[in-house]
Design an enzyme around this catalytic site. Structure first.
Site, PDB file in Angstrom:
ATOM      1  N   ARG A 311      12.509   6.898   6.194  1.00  8.08           N
ATOM      2  CA  ARG A 311      11.134   6.480   6.473  1.00  8.08           C
ATOM      3  C   ARG A 311      11.044   5.979   7.918  1.00  8.08           C
ATOM      4  NH1 ARG A 311       8.643   5.520   1.275  1.00  8.08           N
ATOM      5  NH2 ARG A 311       9.334   7.346   0.104  1.00  8.08           N
ATOM      6  N   GLU A 313       9.140   4.150   9.573  1.00  5.54           N
ATOM      7  CA  GLU A 313       8.140   3.082   9.628  1.00  5.54           C
ATOM      8  C   GLU A 313       8.726   1.899  10.389  1.00  5.54           C
ATOM      9  OE1 GLU A 313       7.608   2.429   5.504  1.00  5.54           O
ATOM     10  OE2 GLU A 313       6.292   4.156   5.205  1.00  5.54           O
ATOM     11  N   ARG A 319      12.225  -6.323   3.101  1.00  2.72           N
ATOM     12  CA  ARG A 319      12.390  -5.320   2.047  1.00  2.72           C
ATOM     13  C   ARG A 319      12.256  -3.872   2.519  1.00  2.72           C
ATOM     14  NH1 ARG A 319       7.026  -5.635  -1.784  1.00  2.72           N
ATOM     15  NH2 ARG A 319       5.432  -5.100  -0.231  1.00  2.72           N
ATOM     16  N   HIS A 320      12.173  -3.643   3.836  1.00  2.00           N
ATOM     17  CA  HIS A 320      12.028  -2.276   4.336  1.00  2.00           C
ATOM     18  C   HIS A 320      13.272  -1.828   5.107  1.00  2.00           C
ATOM     19  CE1 HIS A 320       7.680  -3.053   3.610  1.00  2.00           C
ATOM     20  NE2 HIS A 320       7.700  -1.768   3.317  1.00  2.00           N
ATOM     21  N   GLU A 467       7.069  -4.497  -5.577  1.00  2.00           N
ATOM     22  CA  GLU A 467       7.115  -3.134  -6.104  1.00  2.00           C
ATOM     23  C   GLU A 467       8.504  -2.528  -5.970  1.00  2.00           C
ATOM     24  OE1 GLU A 467       7.078   1.070  -4.748  1.00  2.00           O
ATOM     25  OE2 GLU A 467       5.684  -0.106  -3.540  1.00  2.00           O
ATOM     26  N   SER A 470       7.118   3.628  -7.530  1.00  2.00           N
ATOM     27  CA  SER A 470       5.768   4.166  -7.419  1.00  2.00           C
ATOM     28  C   SER A 470       5.775   5.555  -8.038  1.00  2.00           C
ATOM     29  CB  SER A 470       5.333   4.229  -5.955  1.00  2.00           C
ATOM     30  OG  SER A 470       3.988   4.619  -5.848  1.00  2.00           O
ATOM     31  N   ARG A 518      16.329  -2.034  -3.398  1.00  2.00           N
ATOM     32  CA  ARG A 518      15.287  -3.013  -3.716  1.00  2.00           C
ATOM     33  C   ARG A 518      15.444  -3.542  -5.145  1.00  2.00           C
ATOM     34  NH1 ARG A 518       9.053  -1.950  -1.963  1.00  2.00           N
ATOM     35  NH2 ARG A 518      10.080  -1.600   0.046  1.00  2.00           N
TER      36      ARG A 518
END
Length: 544
Positions: A311, A313, A319-320, A467, A470, A518
């Site tokens: 990812r 991002e 948490r990323h 979360e 998903s 996670r």
């Protein structure tokens, strides 16, 4: 100024030594120096020979030759964990020296470690077997050295609090160094086993102990991973992966391996890594989504994958990560997408039970460094708590959050955590599901709700208010898929092979994606996903 008389000059010249005389003197001095060095060397060798003659244990300790697989082992070796059942046995084992403590020149205690297991070992001067020289050598071994130890397992007169195997100790008879330490360790494993400070804390705030910050740990990850805590953490990580695989195998799934190089962005171009690919470009897969769905179109019916996800991002949060391990699955549905949601729920409950029943020792070991409440979930007839997105929003609004802030609960991490705390207080569970997310919040391939097209047949799973999965029913009709792609600004032609898969007929299906790290972080409440990642990758870290 007057010059000296001529006769004085002649006398001075006659008194100075000639060049040949100087050479003779230099040779004589060099000869004397070499003779002195030789005598000193002979004396040193004589002293060493005498010391060796006096050191009756010389064969029982020292540095082993470099292991180049010169021979195969002939003697069985044991584990530290098995020592409690080997009282009075002579055993051979390899371990690290975690700590050492000399008492005078006749005794030294070693704390030996294998992964999460430690035992106290004692080396005591004895006639014909353990000499003072052997004890002195052992006391000088650097912490974290790897040693080969032979000894007798003895019952401990009282429990040894500093060792996990506390009812016995090892009385050493032979001790050899397998691998030493080159240089100085950045921190000790003992210090790394203490509770962490926050990332922005000052390392000097506690003068009693050396504290090790998370950044320091990650910069020197190999040493940090040796702690008993981290050994337990990654044993638990492996267990989650195994239980995920076993549960799905038992439920008729096939494991697949999708490519991580893609010709087009799989979901949105903004969050993928672009890489050079011969004369063109490719993208690192941000999920196996397309491959999973195409496998369903190929009649695999139920598939799963455990693999890396990328990812792009720029999220520097607790948490990323830019690379993590994805646990993904996809399956056909007969009537309703809740078939998928219910299977996923059963999967998580199976994992939670397995961790509680088979890995409680590892969980408790982690809690010594990271104290946390036991993770709770609902069992029995009531089952897992399931809320709609609207119900979740109503809970937050009732607690004082403005409704306009809640278009996407997950967009504001604090709202997500707040919901978790409210759910825990009201329902006494750390694990729950939110269903029926707004269509605007989901990707183009998500199936809309048949009664309210502003909602979607999608769900998220939560642990401790964050979360961890998903998922949704996917659109399997090609015309409908193309319509939704265009409405989300995705050109169907850029993903033609994917769209063509549905033109050839595909069963209704759904699935979900789970972040392994996670789940582990939240089950143990480690507070930072990097602690649940072997070698983390984030916007600021590409090594080690």
């Amino acid at each position: 100024m007057s010059e000296p008389p001529p006769e004085q000059v002649v006398d001075a010249a006659a008194a100075a030594p000639s060049k040949s005389e100087l050479k003779k003197r230099a040779k004589a001095l060099e000869k004397e120096k070499k003779a002195a060095e030789k005598a000193a060397k002979q004396q040193e060798m004589a002293t060493q020979t005498q010391a060796a003659a006096e050191d009756y244990a010389v064969a029982f300790y020292g540095q082993l030759p470099l292991n180049q697989s010169q021979s195969r082992p002939r003697r069985p070796r044991v584990t530290i964990a098995s020592l409690s059942s080997r009282e009075e046995e002579s055993v051979l084992l390899r371990a690290r020296v975690q700590t050492s403590r000399a008492q005078g020149n006749k005794m030294v205690f070693l704390n030996l470690r294998q992964r999460t297991d430690t035992v106290q070992a004692l080396l005591l001067v004895t006639p014909e077997k353990v000499s003072k020289q052997m004890v002195k050598w052992a006391a000088g071994l650097a912490d974290e050295s790897i040693v080969l130890v032979e000894g007798i397992v003895k019952k401990s007169p009282e429990p040894i609090k500093s060792a996990t195997v506390s009812d016995v100790e090892l009385h050493i008879t032979q001790l050899h160094l397998v691998s030493g330490i080159d240089g100085r360790l950045p921190f000790s494993v003992e210090d790394a086993s203490r509770p962490d400070l926050e990332d922005d804390a000052d390392e000097s705030t506690d003068a009693q102990f050396n504290r090790v910050l998370l950044k320091t740990r990650l910069d020197n990850r190999v040493i940090d991973l040796r702690t008993q805590t981290n050994q337990a953490v990654f044993k638990l990580q492996a267990a989650i992966g195994n239980m995920f695989r076993n549960y799905l195998d038992e439920n008729g799934f096939t494991e697949i391996h999708s490519p991580k190089l893609q010709g087009a962005a799989t979901e949105s171009g903004a969050s993928v890594f672009k890489v050079s690919y011969f004369k063109g470009s490719a993208f690192l897969a941000q999920s196996p989504q397309l491959a999973k769905q195409m496998a369903i179109a190929a009649d695999f019916e139920r598939v799963y994958e455990i693999g890396p996800v990328f990812r792009a991002e720029d999220s520097n949060t607790h948490r990323h990560l830019t690379e993590f391990m994805g646990l993904d699955l996809e399956m056909t549905i007969e009537e309703h997408y809740h078939e998928v949601m219910e299977l996923l729920d059963g999967l998580f409950l199976s994992i939670f039970r397995g961790l509680r029943e088979k890995y409680s020792d590892e969980t408790e070991l982690v809690r010594l460094q990271f104290p946390a409440d036991e993770f709770k979930w609902r069992e029995g007839p009531e089952g897992t708590l399931k809320l709609t997105f609207k119900e979740a929003v109503d809970i937050l609004v009732a607690d004082g959050v403005a409704r306009e802030e809640l278009d996407d609960i997950k967009q504001v991490t604090e709202n997500e955590k707040r919901l978790g705390r409210l759910v825990k207080a009201k329902y006494d569970t750390d694990y729950f599901i939110i269903d029926k997310f707004p269509m605007a919040l989901r990707p183009f391939y998500t199936m809309p709700d048949p009664d309210d097209p502003t909602l979607s047949n999608s769900y998220d799973f939560f642990m401790r208010g964050e979360e961890i999965l998903s998922g949704a029913q996917r659109i399997h009709d090609p015309a409908f898929l193309i319509e939704k792609m265009r409405s989300k600004g995705v050109d169907p032609e850029s993903m033609k092979p994917y769209v063509d898969a549905f033109r050839m007929g595909c069963a209704p299906h759904g699935g979900g994606g789970i972040g392994l790290e996670r789940v582990l972080m939240l089950f143990l409440k480690l507070n930072n996903i990097r602690r649940a990642t072997l070698f983390p990758r984030d916007p600021k870290r590409l090594e080690p």
